[in-house]
Structures are given as C-alpha cells and as structure tokens.
Design a protein around this motif. Structure first.
Motif, short mmCIF file in Angstrom:
data_model
loop_
_atom_site.label_atom_id
_atom_site.label_comp_id
_atom_site.label_asym_id
_atom_site.label_seq_id
_atom_site.Cartn_x
_atom_site.Cartn_y
_atom_site.Cartn_z
N ARG A 311 -6.37 -1.65 -2.27
CA ARG A 311 -5.15 -1.34 -1.52
C ARG A 311 -4.99 0.15 -1.26
O ARG A 311 -4.05 0.55 -0.57
CB ARG A 311 -3.93 -1.85 -2.30
CG ARG A 311 -3.91 -3.36 -2.50
CD ARG A 311 -2.65 -3.76 -3.27
NE ARG A 311 -2.59 -5.22 -3.46
CZ ARG A 311 -1.62 -5.84 -4.10
NH1 ARG A 311 -0.63 -5.12 -4.63
NH2 ARG A 311 -1.64 -7.14 -4.25
N SER A 312 -5.86 0.96 -1.82
CA SER A 312 -5.72 2.41 -1.71
C SER A 312 -6.72 2.99 -0.72
O SER A 312 -7.79 2.43 -0.48
CB SER A 312 -5.93 3.08 -3.07
OG SER A 312 -4.98 2.64 -4.01
N VAL A 313 -6.35 4.12 -0.12
CA VAL A 313 -7.27 4.93 0.67
C VAL A 313 -7.63 6.15 -0.16
O VAL A 313 -6.74 6.92 -0.57
CB VAL A 313 -6.63 5.36 2.01
CG1 VAL A 313 -7.56 6.31 2.75
CG2 VAL A 313 -6.33 4.14 2.86
N LEU A 314 -8.90 6.31 -0.45
CA LEU A 314 -9.37 7.41 -1.28
C LEU A 314 -9.98 8.50 -0.42
O LEU A 314 -10.71 8.22 0.54
CB LEU A 314 -10.40 6.92 -2.30
CG LEU A 314 -9.96 5.81 -3.25
CD1 LEU A 314 -11.08 5.46 -4.21
CD2 LEU A 314 -8.69 6.20 -4.00
N TYR A 315 -9.69 9.74 -0.77
CA TYR A 315 -10.24 10.90 -0.07
C TYR A 315 -11.30 11.56 -0.96
O TYR A 315 -11.15 11.60 -2.19
CB TYR A 315 -9.13 11.92 0.25
CG TYR A 315 -8.18 11.43 1.31
CD1 TYR A 315 -8.35 11.80 2.64
CD2 TYR A 315 -7.11 10.60 0.99
CE1 TYR A 315 -7.48 11.35 3.62
CE2 TYR A 315 -6.24 10.14 1.96
CZ TYR A 315 -6.42 10.52 3.28
OH TYR A 315 -5.57 10.07 4.25
#
Length: 337
Positions: A311-315
């Motif tokens: 569910r997360s967007v990682l940078y």
C-alpha cells in the motif's frame, strides 16, 4: 554462543515486530546509567530532568529494580505480537499480569540485584505491585518517550522494509546480513556468537518461528528471549540508529544543503534505504505535505526513483542521488549546474 534451530514451519512463521515497551525499558537503563553505552548529550540533557522527577514522584525505582545486568522481569516488556504494536497494547499486557507471576519475577530480580530501598521493596512485594509498576511505566512513557516515538518507530519500520525486501529477493541469509556483527545464518539456523552465557546453548523453535524486533535503544548490542512460554525473539539494533545520535550538522554536508536547501538535503541523505513519505516525515519531523513536495522536486531532478510496495510508495536514490549524498560528485557540486 547461542543457536536458534529452524525447521520448515519456523521459516514460514518467523516475523518482524515492534515493541514500545522494550524501547522504554532500555531507555530507562540508559538514563539510570546502567548501560555500557551513554545517551547522546542532547538527549540526556533533555530527558534527565523528567527522569529525576519520575524517580522522586513515582514508583519508577521499583521498575528499575526489575532489571539486572543480564536479565529482567518478563512482565514489564512482554514480546510483541506484530508491527502494529502500540504502547496501549503493551500497557494492557502489563496490567494483565497475575500477582503470583509479578512476585516470582520480582524476587528473581531482587536476588540477582538486591535492594535496600524500603519503598522499592514495599512496592515489589505488595499486593498492588502490578498496578503500581504499570502506572509508573505509563508515566515514564508519556514523560520520556511518547514525543519521540513516531520518529523512532519510523526508523524501526524502515529497517523492516529493508529486510523484508531482501528476504523476498534472496532469502533469510540476505535478510539477516548486517543485522548485527554477532549474528550469522548458518546451516539452516541462526548463530549468535557472543552472549552473556559462557556456555553454548541450542534453542529449537519447534514450529513457532522467531520474532525479530528492531530497536533503537538496544544499540549497539542485541538481546534474546528464550524462556517459555513466550515467543523466542531477537532484539537487534535498527539500521539508521547511529545516525539518530548525530546532530543534523554532522550528517548534512554544507555544500549539499547550499545546493538543494536544508530540508531536501536532509531527505536525500536519509534515503540511503527506501522509505515512504510518512516514514520520512516522522523520522525527520517534517510536515508530510512538505515532504511530498520536496520528494517530487528531487524525483523530477533525477535524484530519486519511486516504486510501490504493497500500500506504500517507497522512494530511493538514483546513482546521481547517491553521488550527491556521498559528496563524491565534486564537479556537480562546484559547477552550479
């Protein structure tokens, strides 16, 4: 040496968890001066007055007496159930302790570390020991750690994201790589090379798996749980803990701050491992909206990539971002491009 023996079911059931109670107990050991390490001067100066007030006005000295050099009472920091563990969860578990268990564990601690303080002895041997210890811990949580917990939790969560990613790609040996200098994956099990015990021991997980608990305040050591009936566990230093103790000026090159601005340079420096907007906002104490705006600018400049994980967007940094953060691309830093 201690060894954890894994079976097939243990590999499937091993998991990561977070423990606010472990962090609080270890912070109290730091403040009491019983840890071989010391808190950074800035943390000590900020927290010591509140700690001294707790010692004067609450039963926190009785809590401190529940920790010896090599072990502590289990009921003040039960192993957590998962990554969503909160202080309220831990406090409820502490309050659910039976009086007989609390008395038994307190006597073991007093035998190993005798106390002559009548107030401590009255608390630990009294019928209200569970309530009084729980109340003291709750006051310590809100007086010492609640303010910093979102930042510390974000550091621990980033460690878990890193290790779960390596586990999915390359297995347990890769996930455990760098966990601690004394931890090795060997022949289907985990060896802990140095422990407080002088004799070697083998712990069979018996299909229940192993809890792996990242911690900030256990750094630079580690701890283990092996006593039944609680889950077997390793508490290890979360990645990024050492940087937490450094001041922003010591980890943020002036040249990089001058080029990108202070907040963007802090974000770029912090992204040595993938992280979400929320994790970065919590660990750096920045507003989530501002973090999102800065990340967009850094990504459009070619310094960051992003990828979805659940569910997360990682940078995470691009090679150019790595070069800037490390201060190795001196030509770029000096030519004004």
């Amino acid at each position: 040496m201690r060894r954890f023996e894994f079976g097939t079911d243990d590999l499937l059931r091993s998991r990561f968890a977070l423990s606010p109670a472990f962090e609080l107990c270890n912070l109290l050991r730091y403040l009491e001066g019983r840890s071989r390490q010391r808190l950074p001067a800035a943390w000590s100066a900020r927290l010591m007055p509140a700690f001294q007030r707790l010692r004067r006005d609450t039963d926190i000295d009785a809590v401190l007496a529940l920790h010896t050099r090599t072990f502590g009472a289990n009921f003040v920091a039960l192993p957590p159930r998962g990554l969503a563990q909160t202080w309220d969860d831990d406090l409820a578990a502490i309050r659910a302790t039976s009086l007989s268990q609390a008395h038994e564990e307190a006597e073991l601690c007093l035998a190993a570390r005798p106390s002559r303080d009548p107030r401590v002895l009255a608390t630990l041997r009294g019928d209200a020991v569970v309530e009084r210890v729980a109340d003291a811990l709750d006051q310590a949580w809100h007086g010492l750690l609640a303010r910093d917990w979102p930042q510390l939790r974000a550091i621990c969560e980033r460690d878990v994201v890193h290790r779960v990613g390596r586990l999915g790609r390359s297995g347990w040996a890769a996930a455990l790589d760098g966990l601690h200098p004394d931890v090795r994956w060997r022949d289907g099990g985990i060896d802990i090379l140095r422990t407080s015990s002088s004799s070697a021991s083998v712990t069979t997980l018996a299909g229940e798996g192993l809890l792996l608990i990242p911690s900030v305040f256990v750094w630079p050591h580690l701890a283990t749980y092996v006593d039944d009936p609680w889950p077997k566990a390793i508490i290890y230093p979360a990645r990024g803990t050492a940087a937490l103790w450094e001041t922003p000026d010591s980890v943020e090159p002036d040249a990089l701050a001058g080029l990108l601005g202070r907040s963007r340079s802090r974000l770029l420096s912090a992204l040595d491992q993938p992280a979400s907007t929320t994790q970065l906002a919590q660990s750096l104490r920045l507003a989530p909206g501002a973090v999102g705006d800065h990340l967009t600018v850094l990504r459009k400049a070619g310094l960051l990539h992003r990828a979805r994980s659940g569910r997360s967007v990682l940078y995470y940094r691009t090679p150019l971002g790595d070069a800037l953060a490390a201060g190795t691309d001196q030509g770029l830093l000096s030519d004004g491009a």
